[in-house]
Design an enzyme around this catalytic site. Structure first.
Site, PDB file in Angstrom:
ATOM      1  N   CYS A 455      38.000  20.592  41.008  1.00 14.94           N
ATOM      2  CA  CYS A 455      39.010  19.589  41.327  1.00 14.94           C
ATOM      3  C   CYS A 455      39.662  19.195  40.003  1.00 14.94           C
ATOM      4  O   CYS A 455      39.651  19.967  39.053  1.00 14.94           O
ATOM      5  CB  CYS A 455      38.420  18.398  42.075  1.00 14.94           C
ATOM      6  SG  CYS A 455      37.303  17.390  41.104  1.00 14.94           S
ATOM      7  N   HIS A 610      37.598  45.303  20.603  1.00 19.94           N
ATOM      8  CA  HIS A 610      38.649  45.414  21.619  1.00 19.94           C
ATOM      9  C   HIS A 610      39.602  46.526  21.199  1.00 19.94           C
ATOM     10  O   HIS A 610      40.369  46.376  20.246  1.00 19.94           O
ATOM     11  CB  HIS A 610      39.385  44.079  21.733  1.00 19.94           C
ATOM     12  CG  HIS A 610      40.225  43.936  22.959  1.00 19.94           C
ATOM     13  ND1 HIS A 610      41.391  44.641  23.147  1.00 19.94           N
ATOM     14  CD2 HIS A 610      40.070  43.167  24.069  1.00 19.94           C
ATOM     15  CE1 HIS A 610      41.925  44.304  24.305  1.00 19.94           C
ATOM     16  NE2 HIS A 610      41.147  43.419  24.892  1.00 19.94           N
TER      17      HIS A 610
END
Length: 710
Positions: A455, A610
């Site tokens: 929320c 990466h």
């Protein structure tokens, strides 16, 4: 007997979890209210008495805002169906909309009259009010459940067009026929009960408003206050306080609003959010230990500013809600008193989002806003009351509010430094995924996690066993509180970034398995200093994982890498196909396209390698993994193979970052190589200090807030 008790408790826990799920799904349609509040607030500011009758711009703004308010029940059906669907798909929202249209048409006075063969004047009055938020919630829940159960159904070939998601709206429309038949008998009873409840509160006048506000705050910890709000703020029981207030002169003319009364379930929240809670924040700051006041100052100032300006109070409330429950009970009582006073004195203002300064200003020209300016002196009074009461109870009963916690190992680093491990740009995709992965690890890994949602300020997680959650690690990642509602429901308070983190966690959870974070028990304090010296004694050497040419990180055409947000290191342009492990350790993750992997050394150093940046999925077959996740590897062991011919032919940028992502936990990084490097042979860089103490031990020190790098 014990077995029955356990079953009963589990059912209760499951029901609570389900109600929370409904409560957080309500936030989806409620999020539309600020737009209505701004539009209608500006319209009434321009033309407060004639509802745009004498000003075209005011009429335009008010009509635009009322389009949202007048259709809140439809938005509830759509929003809840979407919010409770397992993968947040638009087909669920469409099913909610279709279901609402069918149900409300069948249960309209005209529909009931035709179906039951009754004169329309004999149709129960309950059906005059079938277009309400309660029905919207009911339809949304049913539609979401149908979507979750049947969105992957495969039909025979002749009907294959309607497979899966396309089946759900059709199925929902048929189910709503049966629901409508049931409601023709049940809805009058439900409606009368709701009206009686609302009328009892209404009949209690100002006292009823205060009682409502008291329970509103008490339900915040378990997230069920939204359900209570729907009775008083919307049209479930005929009160409809927010829409009636926002409609202003239109509500007055139609007789649905009363000046000095409409808005009483909102007005008294302004003194609490704008003044009371900031007073509590000041008291907690003054009561903090002297050495921690600087850190507490930033936390309390940010929370107080958010509460004053926007009315978002959860950052402050959760800072003391669980560490000092008596204070939270006092807060709930004072909120009830404030709402009672404002209602009793007819000091009225309203809001479309929350009771902050922005909503106060926007509502001030509304014709239903009476003596709203008196809420300011009331707020000043409550600022003093909160400050004095909080300071008295904190000191009198030695309550451990933020900054008063007892340190186990002396005055060391605590949990108030958030966004650790160089994760500073929370909206950066790679950084947020890394943070999400660590939160999953803190929840005892993918195997312990069942469902992820959020929320406004908290992650709402369903787990298999809440006892396995690593609270220390979650706080070290930036969480301000971890709430285990029961064995299966956990809430993690992370502030306004909750939605970003939850979405990233959902993606990571779907893409790969994340292992549990392992934290060992710490030894006695007198041993720690000796062990820290051992950790700091030996520099750690990392070999080059790639054969190629070394370049500075700043040359990478991606700000996240070039600015070193994701870690320190270098970039290497590969000229050979084999990528190796730069150090002994464990492969903690390989991305699903195999172009990147994470390795954690035996000393806790976290390394990201990466290959290339911003690669499209079409290039995933240019990489081949040679090991799997959770593999233990040694320095120089091949991890990936690159199809350089294919990647170069397709113009892929292969400049590859090699990063240490938690360097702040160790020391300085020294680059040892430049120009050409050979995978598994060339020393790439050194990290000092580092050493041979186990990763579990060093991680436990870090989770406890002990910075052994200093």
């Amino acid at each position: 007997m014990q077995c029955r008790i356990k079953i009963k408790r589990r059912r209760q826990a499951n029901m609570l979890s389900y109600l929370q799920k409904v409560g957080r799904a309500l936030m989806v349609p409620v999020a539309a209210l600020p737009a209505a509040a701004i539009l209608m607030g500006l319209g009434y500011w321009i033309d407060p008495s004639d509802w745009g009758g004498s000003n075209s711009l005011a009429a335009l703004l008010i009509t635009s805002g009322s389009a949202i308010i007048n259709n809140m029940s439809t938005l509830f059906a759509i929003g809840i169906a979407y919010g409770m669907s397992k993968d947040k798909d638009g087909a669920a929202a469409l099913a909610g909309f279709v279901g609402y249209l069918v149900l409300t048409a069948l249960c309209s006075p005209k529909g009931v009259s035709i179906i039951e063969q009754l004169p329309i004047d004999q149709v129960p009055a309950a059906f005059d009010n079938i277009n309400n938020q309660f029905i919207g919630i009911l339809v949304g829940i049913i539609s979401a459940e149908l979507y979750n159960r049947f969105s992957h159904i495969e039909l025979p070939n002749a009907l294959s067009f309607f497979n899966g998601r396309l089946l759900v709206p059709i199925l929902t429309s048929f189910v709503m026929i049966f629901v409508a038949c049931a409601l023709m008998f049940v809805w009058p009873v439900i409606y009368d009960a709701l009206v009686n409840f609302g009328e009892n509160i209404q009949d209690m006048g100002s006292l009823g408003a205060g009682i409502y506000a008291f329970f509103n705050r008490l339900l915040v910890p378990i997230g069920l206050h939204h359900a209570l709000n729907s009775v008083f703020w919307f049209d479930v029981a005929g009160i409809n306080d927010i829409p009636n207030f926002l409609a202003g002169q239109q509500s007055i003319d139609s007789g649905t609003a009363e000046v000095g009364v409409t808005g009483r379930y909102q007005a008294g929240f302004f003194p609490i959010m704008m003044f009371g809670l900031p007073g509590a924040a000041l008291a907690m700051y003054h009561c903090a230990r002297p050495e921690k006041k600087n850190k507490i100052y930033g936390i309390m100032l940010a929370g107080a500013f958010a509460s004053f300006l926007t009315g978002i109070s959860e950052p402050l409330e959760f800072s003391f809600m669980f560490v000092a429950p008596p204070l939270y009970f006092i807060h709930a009582v004072l909120t009830g008193i404030s709402v009672f006073i404002a209602a009793q004195m007819h000091w009225i203002a309203g809001f479309g989002f929350s009771a902050g300064l922005i909503d106060m200003i926007l509502s001030s020209r509304n014709p239903l806003a009476t003596d709203w300016y008196m809420l300011f002196p009331q707020g000043v009074l409550f600022f003093a009351v909160y400050y004095l009461m909080f300071r008295f109870f904190i000191n009198k009963f030695k309550l451990l509010t933020p900054g008063r916690e007892e340190d186990i190992f002396g005055d060391e680093e605590d949990d108030y430094n958030i966004n650790k491990n160089n994760i500073r740009n929370i909206n950066n995709d790679t950084a947020i995924k890394l943070l999400a992965r660590r939160y999953i690890s803190a929840m005892a890994g993918s195997n312990n996690l069942i469902a992820i949602d959020a929320c406004i300020t908290r992650l709402r997680l369903n787990v298999k066993d809440a006892a396995r959650v690593n609270e220390a690690l979650a706080k070290n990642l930036g969480a301000s509180a971890i709430i285990c509602l029961n064995k299966y429901s956990v809430q993690v308070i992370v502030g306004a970034r909750a939605e970003f983190i939850a979405q990233a966690m959902q993606r990571v959870f779907a893409d790969s398995r994340v292992p549990s974070a392992v934290m060992t028990a710490l030894p006695p304090p007198h041993r720690i200093q000796a062990d820290i010296k051992k950790i700091q004694a030996t520099p750690l050497i990392l070999l080059s994982p790639i054969t190629g040419t070394v370049h500075p990180l700043e040359t990478i055409a991606d700000e996240a890498y070039a600015s070193k947000i994701l870690g320190e290191g270098v970039a290497i342009y590969p000229t050979a196909k084999t990528i190796v492990a730069p150090i002994d350790g464990k492969i903690t993750r390989i991305v699903h396209t195999s172009h990147a992997f994470y390795l954690t050394s035996s000393t806790g150093v976290e390394i990201l390698i990466h290959i290339g940046i911003q690669l499209d999925k079409q290039y995933s077959h240019g990489f081949k993994r040679l090991v799997e996740e959770d593999s233990i590897v040694i320095a120089g062991q091949p991890i990936l193979l690159l199809d350089l011919e294919y990647l170069n032919a397709n113009g892929v940028s292969l400049l590859s970052p090699v990063l240490v992502q938690n360097l702040s936990h160790f020391g300085e990084l020294s680059v040892l190589a430049n120009g050409e490097v050979v995978a598994g042979q060339t020393d790439l860089f050194a990290i000092s200090p580092a050493g041979t103490v186990s990763a579990n031990y060093t991680a436990a020190l870090l989770a406890a807030g002990i910075d052994y790098t200093q």
